[in-house]
Design a protein around this motif. Sequence first.
Motif, mmCIF file in Angstrom:
data_model
loop_
_atom_site.group_PDB
_atom_site.id
_atom_site.type_symbol
_atom_site.label_atom_id
_atom_site.label_comp_id
_atom_site.label_asym_id
_atom_site.label_seq_id
_atom_site.Cartn_x
_atom_site.Cartn_y
_atom_site.Cartn_z
ATOM 1 N N LEU A 117 6.949 6.964 -21.621
ATOM 2 C CA LEU A 117 5.869 6.183 -21.115
ATOM 3 C C LEU A 117 6.120 4.829 -21.190
ATOM 4 N N GLU A 118 6.329 4.336 -19.870
ATOM 5 C CA GLU A 118 6.621 2.949 -19.704
ATOM 6 C C GLU A 118 5.491 1.892 -18.857
ATOM 7 N N ASP A 119 5.725 0.847 -18.972
ATOM 8 C CA ASP A 119 5.018 -0.071 -18.046
ATOM 9 C C ASP A 119 5.299 0.280 -16.679
ATOM 10 N N THR A 120 4.290 0.600 -15.777
ATOM 11 C CA THR A 120 4.794 1.017 -14.298
ATOM 12 C C THR A 120 3.984 -0.187 -13.529
ATOM 13 N N GLY A 121 3.612 -1.415 -13.968
ATOM 14 C CA GLY A 121 3.068 -2.156 -13.193
ATOM 15 C C GLY A 121 4.027 -2.655 -12.037
ATOM 16 N N PRO A 122 3.844 -3.615 -11.065
ATOM 17 C CA PRO A 122 4.454 -4.110 -10.045
ATOM 18 C C PRO A 122 5.944 -4.595 -10.671
ATOM 19 N N ARG A 123 6.018 -5.504 -11.539
ATOM 20 C CA ARG A 123 6.862 -5.860 -12.232
ATOM 21 C C ARG A 123 8.151 -4.801 -12.327
ATOM 22 N N GLY A 124 7.807 -3.562 -12.995
ATOM 23 C CA GLY A 124 8.584 -2.528 -12.863
ATOM 24 C C GLY A 124 9.273 -1.976 -11.902
ATOM 25 N N GLY A 125 8.781 -2.269 -10.546
ATOM 26 C CA GLY A 125 9.270 -1.709 -9.284
ATOM 27 C C GLY A 125 10.720 -2.014 -9.001
ATOM 28 N N ARG A 126 11.690 -1.315 -8.296
ATOM 29 C CA ARG A 126 13.092 -1.563 -8.079
ATOM 30 C C ARG A 126 13.059 -1.061 -6.406
ATOM 31 N N PRO A 127 13.963 -1.797 -5.504
ATOM 32 C CA PRO A 127 13.987 -1.569 -4.189
ATOM 33 C C PRO A 127 14.265 -0.108 -3.958
ATOM 34 N N ASP A 128 15.139 0.696 -4.806
ATOM 35 C CA ASP A 128 15.756 1.865 -4.527
ATOM 36 C C ASP A 128 14.812 3.008 -5.092
ATOM 37 N N ARG A 129 13.455 2.448 -5.245
ATOM 38 C CA ARG A 129 12.565 3.345 -5.884
ATOM 39 C C ARG A 129 11.247 3.332 -4.917
ATOM 40 N N PRO A 130 10.395 4.449 -5.085
ATOM 41 C CA PRO A 130 9.235 4.161 -4.311
ATOM 42 C C PRO A 130 8.324 3.111 -4.810
ATOM 43 N N ASP A 131 7.294 2.819 -4.118
ATOM 44 C CA ASP A 131 6.411 1.830 -4.524
ATOM 45 C C ASP A 131 5.794 1.980 -5.994
ATOM 46 N N PRO A 132 5.307 0.810 -6.550
ATOM 47 C CA PRO A 132 4.875 0.772 -7.942
ATOM 48 C C PRO A 132 3.886 1.880 -8.284
ATOM 49 N N ASP A 133 2.673 1.843 -7.329
ATOM 50 C CA ASP A 133 1.773 2.749 -7.263
ATOM 51 C C ASP A 133 2.279 4.248 -7.524
ATOM 52 N N THR A 134 3.287 4.660 -6.577
ATOM 53 C CA THR A 134 3.968 5.938 -6.910
ATOM 54 C C THR A 134 4.569 6.196 -8.017
ATOM 55 N N LEU A 135 5.376 5.303 -8.693
ATOM 56 C CA LEU A 135 5.912 5.343 -9.747
ATOM 57 C C LEU A 135 5.048 5.367 -10.763
ATOM 58 N N ALA A 136 3.931 4.968 -10.806
ATOM 59 C CA ALA A 136 2.981 4.919 -11.902
ATOM 60 C C ALA A 136 2.437 6.402 -12.012
ATOM 61 N N LEU A 137 2.152 6.830 -10.871
ATOM 62 C CA LEU A 137 1.574 8.019 -10.592
ATOM 63 C C LEU A 137 2.424 9.201 -11.255
ATOM 64 N N VAL A 138 3.765 9.004 -10.951
ATOM 65 C CA VAL A 138 4.763 10.088 -11.352
ATOM 66 C C VAL A 138 4.854 9.986 -12.851
ATOM 67 N N ARG A 139 4.906 8.800 -13.446
ATOM 68 C CA ARG A 139 5.174 8.573 -14.814
ATOM 69 C C ARG A 139 3.949 9.239 -15.690
#
Length: 325
Positions: A251-273
């Motif tokens: 379980l990681e911090d999925t806020g905007p600072r955690g997003g990377r260009p090669d990945r989906p947007d932060p909200d989608t990453l948050a939802l997946v995790r």
Amino acid sequence: MELDVLGLGDETQRVYTTLVGLPRSTASEVAKACGTSTSAAARLLSVLVKSGLATRSATRPPRFTAAAPDVAVTELIQERERQLDAARSLVRRLAVTHREALRVGDPGMAVELLSGYEDISAAVHRITAGARRQIRAFDRPPYVDRPGSNLENQRGRQRTGVTHRVVYDRAAVDWPGRLRDDILPSVRSGEQARVLARLPMKLVIADDALAVIPFSLAPGGHLAAYLIHRSPMLTALEALFEAEWQRAAPLEDTGPRGGRPDRPDPDTLALVRLLASGCSDTAIARTQGWSRRTTQRRIQGLMTELGAATRFQAAAQAARRGWLP
């Protein structure tokens, strides 16, 4: 009689109960009503005045009136409760001294029984404050301390190099406000967090020296606990933690600072995790600040994008795409 517990003897109680029905009475009038001597009644009335249970007029002869029972007697009860609380506090301190003295005399004693909210809370704070390398924990309701109340202390320990690894039960993640206000801030400050659908029990291990576990898994069992010292039992608890840690989902911090260009947007990453961690729709909505309908719509859209028929399949597909650690 009923007020003996407040330190009032039988004769004093008899005079007080008589005076309640005879306001503005002299000592001789009270004595006659109680069937005792005037001198004895006068002495007992003086006791009542000193105790705040009666008032005395400045007239000659003085006249006595009972204080309102619901006020005066309640004050006596509260004073006795304060005295009992002080006695309980002393007993707890003596119990700690007693246990430590026993351990000096018998260093092989591996288990201590802790009883009551304050004993358990004090023991957990003591062993975590004394940790020098790492703290490992299983986190699940019910709680002795309010969730999040130890966040600042944890941050302080992490700044000194103490590693925190915590496995959260899904019920802990679903606890109102817990993920947003406590768990994710802990992760941002360095905590390593993982989630399982269900943990076997609550557990705190400090270094490889001490652990606290509940006395019972039955309802109310968290109001008593065991303090485990270095022993084969502690070794078994460490092995249990490491096994559950390996099974748990990160379980990681999925806020905007955690997003990377090669990945989906932060909200989608948050939802997946959050889905991979086993969070319910309600917990996801609360954490992300979405409505329940928006949450369900986003989950359905994600599952369609990933070609998944279930939430589990969605998490698996996301892992294959490298969206999960």
